[in-house]
Design a protein around this motif. Sequence first.
Motif, PDB file in Angstrom:
ATOM      1  N   ALA A  82     -76.485 -30.692  -8.631  1.00 29.05           N
ATOM      2  CA  ALA A  82     -77.510 -30.131  -7.311  1.00 29.05           C
ATOM      3  C   ALA A  82     -78.661 -30.127  -7.738  1.00 29.05           C
ATOM      4  CB  ALA A  82     -77.190 -28.424  -6.772  1.00 29.05           C
ATOM      5  N   ARG A  83     -79.008 -30.355  -8.977  1.00 30.18           N
ATOM      6  CA  ARG A  83     -80.105 -30.331  -9.057  1.00 30.18           C
ATOM      7  C   ARG A  83     -80.920 -31.506  -9.609  1.00 30.18           C
ATOM      8  NH1 ARG A  83     -80.777 -27.799 -14.565  1.00 30.18           N
ATOM      9  NH2 ARG A  83     -83.589 -28.640 -14.466  1.00 30.18           N
ATOM     10  N   LEU A  84     -79.805 -32.683 -10.102  1.00 27.99           N
ATOM     11  CA  LEU A  84     -79.852 -33.674  -9.672  1.00 27.99           C
ATOM     12  C   LEU A  84     -79.742 -34.261  -8.700  1.00 27.99           C
ATOM     13  CD1 LEU A  84     -80.020 -36.151 -12.496  1.00 27.99           C
ATOM     14  CD2 LEU A  84     -77.296 -36.167 -11.863  1.00 27.99           C
ATOM     15  N   ARG A  85     -79.641 -34.534  -7.283  1.00 30.46           N
ATOM     16  CA  ARG A  85     -79.515 -34.487  -6.356  1.00 30.46           C
ATOM     17  C   ARG A  85     -80.865 -33.916  -5.683  1.00 30.46           C
ATOM     18  NH1 ARG A  85     -74.130 -33.458  -6.273  1.00 30.46           N
ATOM     19  NH2 ARG A  85     -73.038 -35.259  -5.538  1.00 30.46           N
ATOM     20  N   THR A 106     -81.961 -42.586 -11.694  1.00 25.33           N
ATOM     21  CA  THR A 106     -82.948 -43.629 -10.887  1.00 25.33           C
ATOM     22  C   THR A 106     -83.052 -45.089 -11.471  1.00 25.33           C
ATOM     23  OG1 THR A 106     -84.336 -43.228 -12.926  1.00 25.33           O
ATOM     24  CG2 THR A 106     -84.839 -41.148 -11.090  1.00 25.33           C
ATOM     25  N   ARG A 107     -82.141 -45.476 -12.522  1.00 27.83           N
ATOM     26  CA  ARG A 107     -82.033 -46.383 -12.726  1.00 27.83           C
ATOM     27  C   ARG A 107     -81.373 -47.359 -11.919  1.00 27.83           C
ATOM     28  NH1 ARG A 107     -86.224 -47.319 -16.920  1.00 27.83           N
ATOM     29  NH2 ARG A 107     -86.046 -45.596 -17.847  1.00 27.83           N
ATOM     30  N   PHE A 108     -80.424 -46.764 -11.651  1.00 25.60           N
ATOM     31  CA  PHE A 108     -78.632 -47.494 -11.364  1.00 25.60           C
ATOM     32  C   PHE A 108     -78.842 -46.524 -10.262  1.00 25.60           C
ATOM     33  CE2 PHE A 108     -79.049 -48.338 -15.602  1.00 25.60           C
ATOM     34  CZ  PHE A 108     -78.791 -49.978 -16.001  1.00 25.60           C
ATOM     35  N   PRO A 109     -77.960 -47.030  -9.192  1.00 27.18           N
ATOM     36  CA  PRO A 109     -76.966 -46.455  -8.078  1.00 27.18           C
ATOM     37  C   PRO A 109     -75.040 -46.053  -8.187  1.00 27.18           C
ATOM     38  CG  PRO A 109     -76.733 -48.802  -7.912  1.00 27.18           C
ATOM     39  CD  PRO A 109     -77.002 -48.625  -9.032  1.00 27.18           C
ATOM     40  N   ILE A 110     -76.239 -44.921  -9.186  1.00 27.26           N
ATOM     41  CA  ILE A 110     -74.218 -43.833  -9.087  1.00 27.26           C
ATOM     42  C   ILE A 110     -74.470 -42.755  -8.896  1.00 27.26           C
ATOM     43  CG2 ILE A 110     -74.055 -42.250 -11.297  1.00 27.26           C
ATOM     44  CD1 ILE A 110     -75.613 -43.685 -13.151  1.00 27.26           C
ATOM     45  N   PRO A 111     -73.108 -43.352  -8.254  1.00 26.79           N
ATOM     46  CA  PRO A 111     -71.995 -42.368  -6.899  1.00 26.79           C
ATOM     47  C   PRO A 111     -72.043 -41.201  -7.697  1.00 26.79           C
ATOM     48  CG  PRO A 111     -70.901 -43.570  -8.409  1.00 26.79           C
ATOM     49  CD  PRO A 111     -71.683 -44.286  -8.464  1.00 26.79           C
ATOM     50  N   LEU A 112     -73.435 -40.119  -7.067  1.00 34.21           N
ATOM     51  CA  LEU A 112     -73.720 -39.076  -7.846  1.00 34.21           C
ATOM     52  C   LEU A 112     -71.341 -37.947  -7.225  1.00 34.21           C
ATOM     53  CD1 LEU A 112     -76.726 -37.503  -8.006  1.00 34.21           C
ATOM     54  CD2 LEU A 112     -75.237 -38.479  -9.469  1.00 34.21           C
ATOM     55  N   ASP A 113     -71.119 -38.440  -6.348  1.00 32.77           N
ATOM     56  CA  ASP A 113     -70.017 -37.634  -5.906  1.00 32.77           C
ATOM     57  C   ASP A 113     -68.848 -37.553  -6.587  1.00 32.77           C
ATOM     58  OD1 ASP A 113     -71.435 -37.253  -3.954  1.00 32.77           O
ATOM     59  OD2 ASP A 113     -69.674 -38.436  -2.304  1.00 32.77           O
ATOM     60  N   GLY A 114     -68.787 -38.837  -7.724  1.00 36.68           N
ATOM     61  CA  GLY A 114     -67.673 -38.877  -8.899  1.00 36.68           C
ATOM     62  C   GLY A 114     -67.753 -37.591  -9.756  1.00 36.68           C
TER      63      GLY A 114
END
Length: 321
Positions: A82-85, A106-114
């Motif tokens: 949550a803090r990351l988002r 911040t560098r790559f479009p990493i899907p945080l839902d994963g």
Amino acid sequence: MLATRSVSPSSPPVVAAYRYCEVVTGQQARNFAYGIRLLPPAKRRAVSALYAFSRRVDDVGDGPLPTEVKQRRLDENRVLLARLREGAIAEDDTDPVAVALHDATTRFPIPLDGLDELVDGVSMDVAGRRYGTWEELRDYCRCVAGAVGRLTLGVFGTPPGALGAEHAPHYADTLGLALQLTNILRDIREDAEHDRTYLPAEDLEKFGFPGGIPCFPPPSGRFPTGPGADADFAGLVRFEARRARSLFTEGLRLLPMLDRRSGACVAAMAGIYQRLLGRVEADPEAVLRGRVSLSAPEKIYVAARGLARTDARRVARADVP
């Protein structure tokens, strides 16, 4: 699907955080590390950050702590996400994995839902969930491994104009399922000793293990097979191995959609697991006698072949008029 930035980290705390994650990866990713080494530095750092988080969460599920403590640790990792988002992780944060993950996202479009799905999957482990059908086990595998495939795809990206790139997440997910099912077969005895059963109940019953696989095999290291036998362990393992091979076949369709070094990384990881699966398939009872693994020279050979095959595919495509 392209990376947003790939410059080297300049902040000393970020450099130190990535270095910590790379050490964790090098020491604990016994199969993945050989593929990760083939990536360029920025992608290698980002994938190491993802692995370090995954390792942390997985260790919670596999550790000896009481169930309520494990759940609390998993909840703490949900708070981290949550803090990351929210972008609420500073470079001087005391958690190097959090710092590295923040920089990677911040560098790559990493899907945080994963990452959330990964925590969900380990929560299933902590709850001691069993799986009645392949469809149920597939949902678990998608959480703990398919999600990792989609996360790393966010780092790898797909080059502009890559044919079928819209299907890349599906293939990455499927390849994760293949890797996880291979892990499950390799770890049958270890999981049984910890009262964990992953193989579908319907498959266990079909092959003569309605109550699950015993913690300890017969003295011979083999379960009885053949006409009139109560159980067919080799048949069970080979049945699941064929399912894993089918998943590998589909998931590896991802490779032509990746750049050279990302493709080599994936080919190396998959190649190591395919060779491991072949070893289990050839001698199913080996998983009852101990942990089946490949030697370091074998893994290096498979990784080198992955890079060579990627180059060969690129040359073949270039020769097509």
